[in-house]
Scaffold this motif. Structure first.
Motif, PDB file in Angstrom:
ATOM      1  N   LEU A 304       0.973  -1.344  -0.016  1.00 27.33           N
ATOM      2  CA  LEU A 304       0.043  -0.115  -0.201  1.00 27.33           C
ATOM      3  C   LEU A 304       0.941   1.179   0.049  1.00 27.33           C
ATOM      4  N   LEU A 319      -9.768   2.379  -1.510  1.00 25.32           N
ATOM      5  CA  LEU A 319      -8.875   1.988  -2.332  1.00 25.32           C
ATOM      6  C   LEU A 319      -9.284   0.408  -2.834  1.00 25.32           C
ATOM      7  N   PHE A 320     -10.509  -0.018  -2.458  1.00 28.47           N
ATOM      8  CA  PHE A 320     -11.008  -1.233  -2.938  1.00 28.47           C
ATOM      9  C   PHE A 320     -11.199  -1.137  -4.167  1.00 28.47           C
ATOM     10  N   THR A 326      -6.133  -7.013  -2.705  1.00 27.67           N
ATOM     11  CA  THR A 326      -5.404  -6.533  -1.359  1.00 27.67           C
ATOM     12  C   THR A 326      -6.614  -6.122  -0.150  1.00 27.67           C
ATOM     13  N   ASP A 327      -7.728  -5.826  -0.680  1.00 27.01           N
ATOM     14  CA  ASP A 327      -8.819  -5.513   0.291  1.00 27.01           C
ATOM     15  C   ASP A 327      -9.244  -6.562   0.904  1.00 27.01           C
ATOM     16  N   TRP A 383      -8.667  -0.662   8.367  1.00 25.01           N
ATOM     17  CA  TRP A 383      -9.136  -1.123   7.150  1.00 25.01           C
ATOM     18  C   TRP A 383     -10.259  -0.294   6.371  1.00 25.01           C
ATOM     19  N   ILE A 386      -8.453   2.600   4.890  1.00 25.05           N
ATOM     20  CA  ILE A 386      -7.735   2.524   3.640  1.00 25.05           C
ATOM     21  C   ILE A 386      -8.647   2.144   2.589  1.00 25.05           C
ATOM     22  N   PHE A 387      -9.579   1.336   2.781  1.00 28.25           N
ATOM     23  CA  PHE A 387     -10.238   0.746   1.701  1.00 28.25           C
ATOM     24  C   PHE A 387     -11.787   1.477   1.470  1.00 28.25           C
ATOM     25  N   ASP A 400      -2.929  -3.235  -8.109  1.00 30.39           N
ATOM     26  CA  ASP A 400      -3.173  -4.377  -7.161  1.00 30.39           C
ATOM     27  C   ASP A 400      -2.101  -5.390  -6.784  1.00 30.39           C
TER      28      ASP A 400
END
Length: 437
Positions: A304, A319-320, A326-327, A383, A386-387, A400
């Motif tokens: 990330l 970011l998802f 990654t998510d 989490w 970030i996503f 990704d």
């Protein structure tokens, strides 16, 4: 199987990593050759560990200096060291010799039946760890408290095992690398630059070897019900809560993950040390259940940071859409590390054999529950930041995590799920013929 053959296999396991380090040192200058040699050396080490695992399981007597527990410990050490070799390659250091040297000293420390050799092997572990810190993070990797100070103190304390009147101090040599005290700054510190995964990997190796050192070479001079033991439990609980609070208040992604790992290590420290003498299998369940999620989350955090060019959680979001793999991986490994119900950490701690306990034990249980809840809060919050939510403006093009890396991380779910569903499985294996002590 004859005893001489068993001794030959023991020597082979001890010196195979050293041979790999020598080969990589002298034949690792060419990138193509280095890659091939590195794969052969790592694969050969895994095959040797697998073979010796089966050998000790089927052998009716104990091999000199060997046990199934020791083989599993070396397998646990081998996992983060393979990542260190990969990170060395990514940073332009193609040899990987230091990682193999650390594996060599770890093998000697775990399997050597001779007490006179254990001290130099432990010194080799600490010395090689210091060199790895310098390679990845510079000459002062831990800020105001360099690693050299606890390393030298550990060697001095461990040398007291040769003096019966001072043997009780030897356990402190390993407690220096276990988060049982709320002010171990060097243990909870994480560099702002460099690889998060490398830092996590080396700390996990020290955690595993230190727990083994107390179990085999320097047992704690107290047991349940002693006032000293009660103090130890309370200090472990305070260290866990300290790490959880650090994680909750940390705005930098890598530091939040590192503090959460520190907190969960503090949770496992008293459980592992109390379980090892009676249930080595349950201790190994907890080791593996911490090892895989900690390494995976550190690896994902490095990805990330590299892709977003950002470290603060507040600078990430949405970011998802760009990183669906990654998510999903981050979500599941957060579940595993935070000891949510259904995870290996949750099942392993739940299976802990309390035996006869006093009121102080329940105080520690309360602190442990509070620490776990705080860690869960901190990790789920990370989490979400970030996503989820809206993507940040000015975001750079991102990619990704690769399908290959995601597949390798996904494979580790299988043992974690097995250990979560059946935490007694390793106890069953280690109670078989040739398991040793």
């Amino acid at each position: 199987m004859s005893e001489p053959f068993g001794k030959i296999m023991e020597v082979l396991l001890l010196f195979l990593p050293l041979g790999g380090a020598v080969v990589l040192r002298f034949f690792g200058r060419r990138e193509r050759l280095s890659r091939q040699v590195r794969r052969i050396a790592l694969g050969g080490m895994l095959l040797a560990l697998s073979f010796l695992f089966l050998l000790t399981q089927t052998h009716s007597g104990e091999l000199p200096g060997m046990s199934l527990t020791g083989i599993l410990l070396l397998l646990a050490v081998w996992v983060p060291l393979t990542l260190l070799v990969k990170i060395e390659k990514e940073q332009g250091r193609t040899s990987g010799a230091l990682s193999f040297l650390l594996l060599f000293f770890s093998a000697g420390f775990v399997l050597s039946p001779f007490p006179s050799l254990v001290l130099p092997f432990w010194g080799g572990v600490l010395g090689t760890t210091y060199l790895l810190f310098r390679m990845f993070y510079g000459s002062r990797p831990t800020g105001n408290l360099p690693f050299a100070l606890p390393a030298l103190l550990s060697l001095a304390l461990f040398s007291m095992t040769f003096f019966p009147s001072s043997r009780s101090f030897a356990s402190l040599a390993f407690l220096l690398f276990l988060p049982f005290f709320p002010f171990q700054r060097w243990m909870s510190f994480t560099p702002r630059t460099g690889s998060t995964t490398a830092w996590t990997a080396v700390r996990l190796v020290l955690f595993i070897l230190s727990a083994w050192g107390i179990r085999r070479w320097a047992p704690l001079p107290f047991s349940g019900g002693d006032s000293a033991f009660d103090v130890f439990l309370c200090l472990s609980g305070l260290a866990q809560i300290q790490g959880a609070l650090l994680a909750l208040g940390e705005p930098v992604a890598r530091k939040r993950i590192a503090a959460a790992i520190f907190s969960q290590m503090a949770l496992l420290t008293p459980v592992v040390l109390m379980e090892f003498p009676r249930h080595a299998g349950r201790s190994m369940v907890l080791v593996f259940s911490l090892l895989f999620p900690a390494l995976a989350l550190s690896r994902l955090t490095d990805h990330l940071e590299r892709e977003t060019r950002r470290q603060n959680l507040s600078d990430m979001g949405g970011l998802f859409r760009e990183m669906p793999r990654t998510d999903r991986l981050f979500f599941f490994f957060v579940l595993m590390l935070s000891a949510m119900p259904g995870s290996g950490l949750f099942s392993g701690v739940l299976a802990f054999d309390t035996g006869a306990v006093d009121p102080v034990f329940w105080v520690w249980v309360g602190m442990a529950i509070a620490g776990v809840v705080l860690v869960q809060w901190a990790l789920w919050q990370a989490w979400e930041q970030i996503f989820l939510g809206r993507p940040k403006e000015g975001a750079l093009p991102m990619s990704d995590i690769s399908s290959r890396s995601a597949g390798l991380m996904g494979v580790s779910f299988l043992p974690l799920l097995i250990l979560a569903i059946w935490p007694e499985i390793l106890d069953r294996i280690l109670s078989g013929p040739g398991a040793g002590k």
